[in-house]
Design an enzyme around this catalytic site. Structure first.
Site, mmCIF file in Angstrom:
data_model
loop_
_atom_site.group_PDB
_atom_site.id
_atom_site.type_symbol
_atom_site.label_atom_id
_atom_site.label_comp_id
_atom_site.label_asym_id
_atom_site.label_seq_id
_atom_site.Cartn_x
_atom_site.Cartn_y
_atom_site.Cartn_z
ATOM 1 N N GLN A 158 -67.777 -69.217 91.612
ATOM 2 C CA GLN A 158 -66.885 -68.472 92.508
ATOM 3 C C GLN A 158 -67.661 -67.804 93.641
ATOM 4 O OE1 GLN A 158 -63.434 -68.131 92.562
ATOM 5 N NE2 GLN A 158 -63.413 -69.714 91.004
ATOM 6 N N HIS B 285 -61.271 -61.976 87.880
ATOM 7 C CA HIS B 285 -60.707 -62.120 86.536
ATOM 8 C C HIS B 285 -60.659 -60.701 85.961
ATOM 9 C CE1 HIS B 285 -59.683 -63.596 82.654
ATOM 10 N NE2 HIS B 285 -60.882 -63.701 82.147
ATOM 11 N N GLY C 125 -64.646 -72.842 91.365
ATOM 12 C CA GLY C 125 -65.264 -72.445 92.628
ATOM 13 C C GLY C 125 -65.478 -73.590 93.602
HETATM 14 P P1 NDP Z 1 -71.200 -68.127 87.342
HETATM 15 O O1 NDP Z 1 -71.722 -68.310 85.966
HETATM 16 O O2 NDP Z 1 -71.093 -69.348 88.169
HETATM 17 O O3 NDP Z 1 -72.094 -67.014 88.099
HETATM 18 C C1 NDP Z 1 -73.438 -67.118 88.151
HETATM 19 C C2 NDP Z 1 -73.969 -66.172 89.224
HETATM 20 O O4 NDP Z 1 -73.999 -64.828 88.732
HETATM 21 C C3 NDP Z 1 -75.366 -66.578 89.574
HETATM 22 O O5 NDP Z 1 -75.594 -66.456 90.962
HETATM 23 C C4 NDP Z 1 -76.174 -65.570 88.789
HETATM 24 O O6 NDP Z 1 -77.426 -65.267 89.358
HETATM 25 C C5 NDP Z 1 -75.303 -64.347 88.899
HETATM 26 N N1 NDP Z 1 -75.684 -63.362 87.891
HETATM 27 C C6 NDP Z 1 -75.704 -63.491 86.555
HETATM 28 N N2 NDP Z 1 -76.143 -62.384 85.971
HETATM 29 C C7 NDP Z 1 -76.445 -61.527 86.969
HETATM 30 C C8 NDP Z 1 -76.975 -60.231 87.014
HETATM 31 N N3 NDP Z 1 -77.255 -59.567 85.888
HETATM 32 N N4 NDP Z 1 -77.178 -59.677 88.236
HETATM 33 C C9 NDP Z 1 -76.873 -60.333 89.353
HETATM 34 N N5 NDP Z 1 -76.361 -61.568 89.373
HETATM 35 C C10 NDP Z 1 -76.170 -62.153 88.198
HETATM 36 O O7 NDP Z 1 -69.840 -67.321 87.280
HETATM 37 P P2 NDP Z 1 -68.394 -67.822 87.667
HETATM 38 O O8 NDP Z 1 -68.323 -68.029 89.129
HETATM 39 O O9 NDP Z 1 -67.962 -68.893 86.741
HETATM 40 O O10 NDP Z 1 -67.542 -66.524 87.284
HETATM 41 C C11 NDP Z 1 -67.556 -65.360 88.081
HETATM 42 C C12 NDP Z 1 -66.248 -64.622 87.892
HETATM 43 O O11 NDP Z 1 -65.185 -65.417 88.405
HETATM 44 C C13 NDP Z 1 -65.898 -64.332 86.445
HETATM 45 O O12 NDP Z 1 -65.234 -63.102 86.390
HETATM 46 C C14 NDP Z 1 -64.953 -65.458 86.089
HETATM 47 O O13 NDP Z 1 -64.052 -65.130 85.037
HETATM 48 C C15 NDP Z 1 -64.195 -65.596 87.404
HETATM 49 N N6 NDP Z 1 -63.561 -66.890 87.617
HETATM 50 C C16 NDP Z 1 -64.293 -68.025 87.501
HETATM 51 C C17 NDP Z 1 -63.736 -69.244 87.762
HETATM 52 C C18 NDP Z 1 -64.598 -70.470 87.815
HETATM 53 O O14 NDP Z 1 -64.192 -71.405 88.469
HETATM 54 N N7 NDP Z 1 -65.754 -70.535 87.203
HETATM 55 C C19 NDP Z 1 -62.294 -69.377 88.096
HETATM 56 C C20 NDP Z 1 -61.643 -68.106 88.317
HETATM 57 C C21 NDP Z 1 -62.265 -66.919 88.038
HETATM 58 P P3 NDP Z 1 -78.657 -66.291 89.304
HETATM 59 O O15 NDP Z 1 -78.383 -67.215 90.436
HETATM 60 O O16 NDP Z 1 -79.815 -65.410 89.532
HETATM 61 O O17 NDP Z 1 -78.633 -66.940 87.964
#
Ligand code: NDP
Ligand code: MG
Length: 347
Positions: free
Chosen positions: A27, A107, A133
């Site tokens: 996302q 979410h 995403g």
């Molecule tokens: P992702 O797993 O794709 O997100 C990963 C990102 O988060 C990476 O850039 C990672 O950093 C970063 N991250 C992880 N831990 C940390 C931290 N401690 N500090 C800073 N950055 C961090 O997540 P999604 O996009 O799947 O989900 C995000 C939100 O969107 C959630 O709330 C989900 O429920 C919601 N959502 C998701 C959908 C989807 O399509 N996946 C659909 C609709 C809603 P790094 O690059 O350093 O690893």
């Protein structure tokens, strides 16, 4: 139900705010690039040493550490994985958030289950695209968007005295959502229906159905390849028909033989017992039991890549023969490859 389109939202509201997007994953990369191209001042917030740092910079985005990016922001959209959001909020967001900044989510998980408890006068909103995403990004680039939900958990102090709802709609417009349609819901409704859908139908229900059908054929002596095509490969073709025109449209396209078989056999597979199980799943979601089970498992992970239950289940799935025969068959279907790679590399 009122559905909001482009004309119902004022994009200039979000264009006047500094927006920080925490995380650059599925996302995060989509929201950050869509908003940036919609004329919004975006900063991507990442941890030091993140492998996504250069990816975001190469896309022309400003990148900063979470604490720096949050302290400067009028709106903070948290798009790190749900299981890390509470820790992230406590350690780097809460103390750096400006007093009138808006907290946003895609979410409702952490707010609804009270894992994150913002100050009473902080606006808390949701803009949740109903799609992965990479689709949020690709549809935006094609001039479209993904239908989205907005929700207001609390309307507090906001920049430029806009209401939380005006800000949420403006964000949704910059992200392409109002091109497809935006529905207003609540954090409770979004969280509980989203979890239920993915567990009972879309992911859990679907994969259990596919595996049960496959196993039934293979155990009866049919070849795994036949069983794979029948029970897994063809699901997409049928789902596409349902998606385009509803169940009757799918029935119209399939043979009369298949339609008759659908009517007599479907209710034998999904029975009252199945619905009873679904009610149990819904109950465990509503009480917060599922959320706690998930977070407890995550807590036992030492590298953030999933707890013991998650890892065990992943291993079992990978060793199931449907995955092995499937990998072999898909490797011959070259036309599938581009789609698969897009899905794997979310960026
Ligand atoms: P992702 O797993 O794709 O997100 C990963 C990102 O988060 C990476 O850039 C990672 O950093 C970063 N991250 C992880 N831990 C940390 C931290 N401690 N500090 C800073 N950055 C961090 O997540 P999604 O996009 O799947 O989900 C995000 C939100 O969107 C959630 O709330 C989900 O429920 C919601 N959502 C998701 C959908 C989807 O399509 N996946 C659909 C609709 C809603 P790094 O690059 O350093 O690893
Ligand atoms: Mg969902």
């Amino acid at each position: 139900m009122k559905i909001f389109y482009d004309d119902d939202a004022d994009i200039s509201i979000i264009q006047k705010l500094k927006v920080t997007i925490v995380g650059y994953g599925s996302q995060g990369h989509a929201h950050a690039n869509n908003l940036h191209e919609s004329g919004v001042e975006v900063t991507v917030a990442l941890r030091d040493g993140s492998s996504s740092w250069s990816k975001a910079e190469n896309a022309g985005l400003k990148v900063a550490t979470v604490s720096d990016a949050v302290s400067d922001a009028d709106l903070v959209m948290i798009l790190a994985p749900d299981e890390f959001q509470q820790g992230l909020y406590e350690s780097e967001i809460k103390s750096n958030l400006k007093s009138n900044a808006v907290l946003a989510f895609a979410h409702g998980f952490n707010i609804h289950f009270k894992k994150i408890i913002p100050a009473d006068d902080t606006s808390v909103i949701m803009i949740a695209p109903k799609g992965p995403g990479h689709t949020v990004r690709s549809t935006y680039l094609n001039g479209g968007g993904v239908p989205s939900l907005i929700a207001i958990y609390q309307d507090g102090m906001n920049p430029n005295n806009h209401s939380a709802k005006e800000i949420a709609l403006s964000y949704a417009k910059a992200n392409g959502g109002t091109r497809a349609g935006v529905l207003e819901t609540t954090f409770k409704e979004e969280t509980e229906t989203d979890l239920f859908g993915e567990q009972a139908v879309l992911c859990g229900g679907m994969t259990a159905l596919i595996k049960a059908g496959y196993e039934t054929l293979v155990e009866a002596g049919y070849s795994p390849e036949m069983a794979y095509f029948e029970c897994l490969h063809e699901t997409k073709l049928i789902v596409d028909l349902i998606h385009e025109g509803g169940i009757a449209n799918m029935h119209y396209s399939i043979s009369n033989t298949a339609e008759f078989g659908d009517y007599v056999s479907g209710p034998e597979v999904i029975t009252n017992d199945t619905k009873e199980a679904m009610r149990g799943i819904l109950k465990r979601i509503q009480t917060g039991e599922f959320a706690d089970n998930f977070l407890n498992d995550c807590r036992q992970s030492n590298d953030g890549s999933g707890g013991p239950i998650m890892k065990e289940k992943r291993k079992n799935t990978a060793s199931h023969s449907i995955e092995q025969v499937g990998a072999e068959l898909r490797s011959k279907m070259k036309f599938l490859h581009s789609e698969r790679l897009v899905n794997k590399d979310k960026n």
